[in-house]
Design a protein around this motif. Structure first.
Motif, PDB file in Angstrom:
ATOM      1  N   SER A  63     -23.635  50.332   3.053  1.00  0.00           N
ATOM      2  CA  SER A  63     -24.653  51.286   3.507  1.00  0.00           C
ATOM      3  C   SER A  63     -26.052  50.693   3.368  1.00  0.00           C
ATOM      4  CB  SER A  63     -24.572  52.576   2.701  1.00  0.00           C
ATOM      5  OG  SER A  63     -23.413  53.281   2.994  1.00  0.00           O
ATOM      6  N   LEU A  64     -26.298  50.036   2.256  1.00  0.00           N
ATOM      7  CA  LEU A  64     -27.610  49.419   2.070  1.00  0.00           C
ATOM      8  C   LEU A  64     -27.835  48.275   3.053  1.00  0.00           C
ATOM      9  CD1 LEU A  64     -27.770  49.426  -1.834  1.00  0.00           C
ATOM     10  CD2 LEU A  64     -28.886  50.994  -0.239  1.00  0.00           C
ATOM     11  N   LEU A  65     -26.808  47.477   3.300  1.00  0.00           N
ATOM     12  CA  LEU A  65     -26.926  46.385   4.264  1.00  0.00           C
ATOM     13  C   LEU A  65     -27.161  46.919   5.676  1.00  0.00           C
ATOM     14  CD1 LEU A  65     -26.640  43.318   4.900  1.00  0.00           C
ATOM     15  CD2 LEU A  65     -24.231  43.795   5.330  1.00  0.00           C
ATOM     16  N   LEU A  66     -26.424  47.956   6.065  1.00  0.00           N
ATOM     17  CA  LEU A  66     -26.602  48.537   7.398  1.00  0.00           C
ATOM     18  C   LEU A  66     -27.983  49.168   7.562  1.00  0.00           C
ATOM     19  CD1 LEU A  66     -23.124  50.133   8.078  1.00  0.00           C
ATOM     20  CD2 LEU A  66     -24.102  48.094   9.120  1.00  0.00           C
ATOM     21  N   ARG A  67     -28.458  49.826   6.532  1.00  0.00           N
ATOM     22  CA  ARG A  67     -29.789  50.424   6.606  1.00  0.00           C
ATOM     23  C   ARG A  67     -30.853  49.340   6.777  1.00  0.00           C
ATOM     24  NH1 ARG A  67     -30.765  54.137   1.939  1.00  0.00           N
ATOM     25  NH2 ARG A  67     -29.258  55.374   3.067  1.00  0.00           N
ATOM     26  N   ARG A  68     -30.695  48.243   6.079  1.00  0.00           N
ATOM     27  CA  ARG A  68     -31.636  47.127   6.206  1.00  0.00           C
ATOM     28  C   ARG A  68     -31.584  46.521   7.616  1.00  0.00           C
ATOM     29  NH1 ARG A  68     -31.159  41.366   3.573  1.00  0.00           N
ATOM     30  NH2 ARG A  68     -33.226  40.580   4.065  1.00  0.00           N
ATOM     31  N   ARG A  69     -30.363  46.337   8.132  1.00  0.00           N
ATOM     32  CA  ARG A  69     -30.223  45.781   9.475  1.00  0.00           C
ATOM     33  C   ARG A  69     -30.775  46.730  10.534  1.00  0.00           C
ATOM     34  NH1 ARG A  69     -24.232  43.700  10.254  1.00  0.00           N
ATOM     35  NH2 ARG A  69     -24.979  43.740  12.388  1.00  0.00           N
ATOM     36  N   GLN A  70     -30.574  48.032  10.347  1.00  0.00           N
ATOM     37  CA  GLN A  70     -31.059  48.995  11.334  1.00  0.00           C
ATOM     38  C   GLN A  70     -32.576  49.093  11.329  1.00  0.00           C
ATOM     39  OE1 GLN A  70     -28.878  52.518  10.384  1.00  0.00           O
ATOM     40  NE2 GLN A  70     -27.011  51.792  11.381  1.00  0.00           N
ATOM     41  N   ARG A  71     -33.213  48.848  10.203  1.00  0.00           N
ATOM     42  CA  ARG A  71     -34.674  48.836  10.175  1.00  0.00           C
ATOM     43  C   ARG A  71     -35.217  47.643  10.943  1.00  0.00           C
ATOM     44  NH1 ARG A  71     -35.621  50.381   3.905  1.00  0.00           N
ATOM     45  NH2 ARG A  71     -35.177  52.604   4.111  1.00  0.00           N
ATOM     46  N   ARG A  72     -34.502  46.535  10.912  1.00  0.00           N
ATOM     47  CA  ARG A  72     -34.948  45.337  11.612  1.00  0.00           C
ATOM     48  C   ARG A  72     -34.694  45.410  13.121  1.00  0.00           C
ATOM     49  NH1 ARG A  72     -32.880  40.262   8.043  1.00  0.00           N
ATOM     50  NH2 ARG A  72     -34.290  40.537   6.290  1.00  0.00           N
ATOM     51  N   ARG A  73     -33.467  45.786  13.515  1.00  0.00           N
ATOM     52  CA  ARG A  73     -33.051  45.686  14.911  1.00  0.00           C
ATOM     53  C   ARG A  73     -32.761  47.011  15.563  1.00  0.00           C
ATOM     54  NH1 ARG A  73     -27.870  42.853  14.884  1.00  0.00           N
ATOM     55  NH2 ARG A  73     -27.726  43.666  12.801  1.00  0.00           N
ATOM     56  N   GLY A  74     -32.684  48.073  14.841  1.00  0.00           N
ATOM     57  CA  GLY A  74     -32.280  49.351  15.411  1.00  0.00           C
ATOM     58  C   GLY A  74     -30.775  49.554  15.245  1.00  0.00           C
ATOM     59  N   VAL A  75     -30.303  50.681  15.719  1.00  0.00           N
ATOM     60  CA  VAL A  75     -28.884  51.021  15.580  1.00  0.00           C
ATOM     61  C   VAL A  75     -28.078  50.285  16.647  1.00  0.00           C
ATOM     62  CG1 VAL A  75     -27.211  52.894  15.603  1.00  0.00           C
ATOM     63  CG2 VAL A  75     -29.473  53.272  14.649  1.00  0.00           C
ATOM     64  N   LEU A  76     -27.059  49.552  16.210  1.00  0.00           N
ATOM     65  CA  LEU A  76     -26.154  48.857  17.125  1.00  0.00           C
ATOM     66  C   LEU A  76     -24.768  49.479  17.033  1.00  0.00           C
ATOM     67  CD1 LEU A  76     -27.133  45.155  16.409  1.00  0.00           C
ATOM     68  CD2 LEU A  76     -27.825  46.557  18.332  1.00  0.00           C
TER      69      LEU A  76
END
Length: 159
Positions: A63-76
């Motif tokens: 969850s923390l990794l996905l939240r970090r990735r979504q802040r950078r690139r948006g929801v994939l």
């Protein structure tokens, strides 16, 4: 789903079935490890503690990794698959550990994999139903988050 919602779902899913299965055989019996009578409060606490470990091992880091990735690139779309896989694995681990950790209450002559075959696999349909509900909850959450992102990007492109 938010991380807190995932944790609540995991607690509900991984405690309800083992509590329903083991309650008559465990609560009120003597725990040979601590030589105390297993109370209902202690039984539910042990189930919740075991489930919390599954959450900390699988769901929280993802969850923390996905939240970090979504802040950078948006929801994939693949992020939803990662979240669904992490939740499914955590639910499966929580169910397996909660179903098999009370094997000593049924006798003390268990072989290595016997609790899995005798206590976990007979409830396979219930486990599959819980896993299907977990995947469905993640899918509904993913659809909602993707729908929220698509209009925002469409409206920003028109401006």
């Amino acid at each position: 789903m938010t991380t807190f919602a995932r944790y609540l779902w995991l607690l509900i899913a991984a405690i309800a079935l083992p509590a329903w299965v083991h309650w008559p055989y465990v609560v009120g019996e003597i725990d040979l490890a601590s030589v105390e009578i297993m109370t209902s409060t202690r039984f539910l606490f042990e189930l919740a503690l075991s489930t919390s470990f599954a959450f900390l091992l699988f769901v929280l880091p993802w969850s923390l990794l996905l939240r970090r990735r979504q802040r950078r690139r948006g929801v994939l779309p693949r992020d939803t698959w990662i979240a669904a896989t992490a939740m499914t694995l955590a639910t499966l681990l929580g169910l397996h550990s909660n179903m098999t950790m009370y094997a000593p209450f049924y006798g003390n002559t268990w072989a290595l994999w016997e609790p899995t075959f005798e206590l976990f696999l007979p409830h396979g349909l219930s486990v599959l139903a819980i896993l299907a509900l977990t995947i469905a909850a993640e899918a509904i959450s993913a659809i909602r988050s993707l729908r929220a992102v698509v209009p925002a990007t469409a409206s920003s492109g028109q401006s």
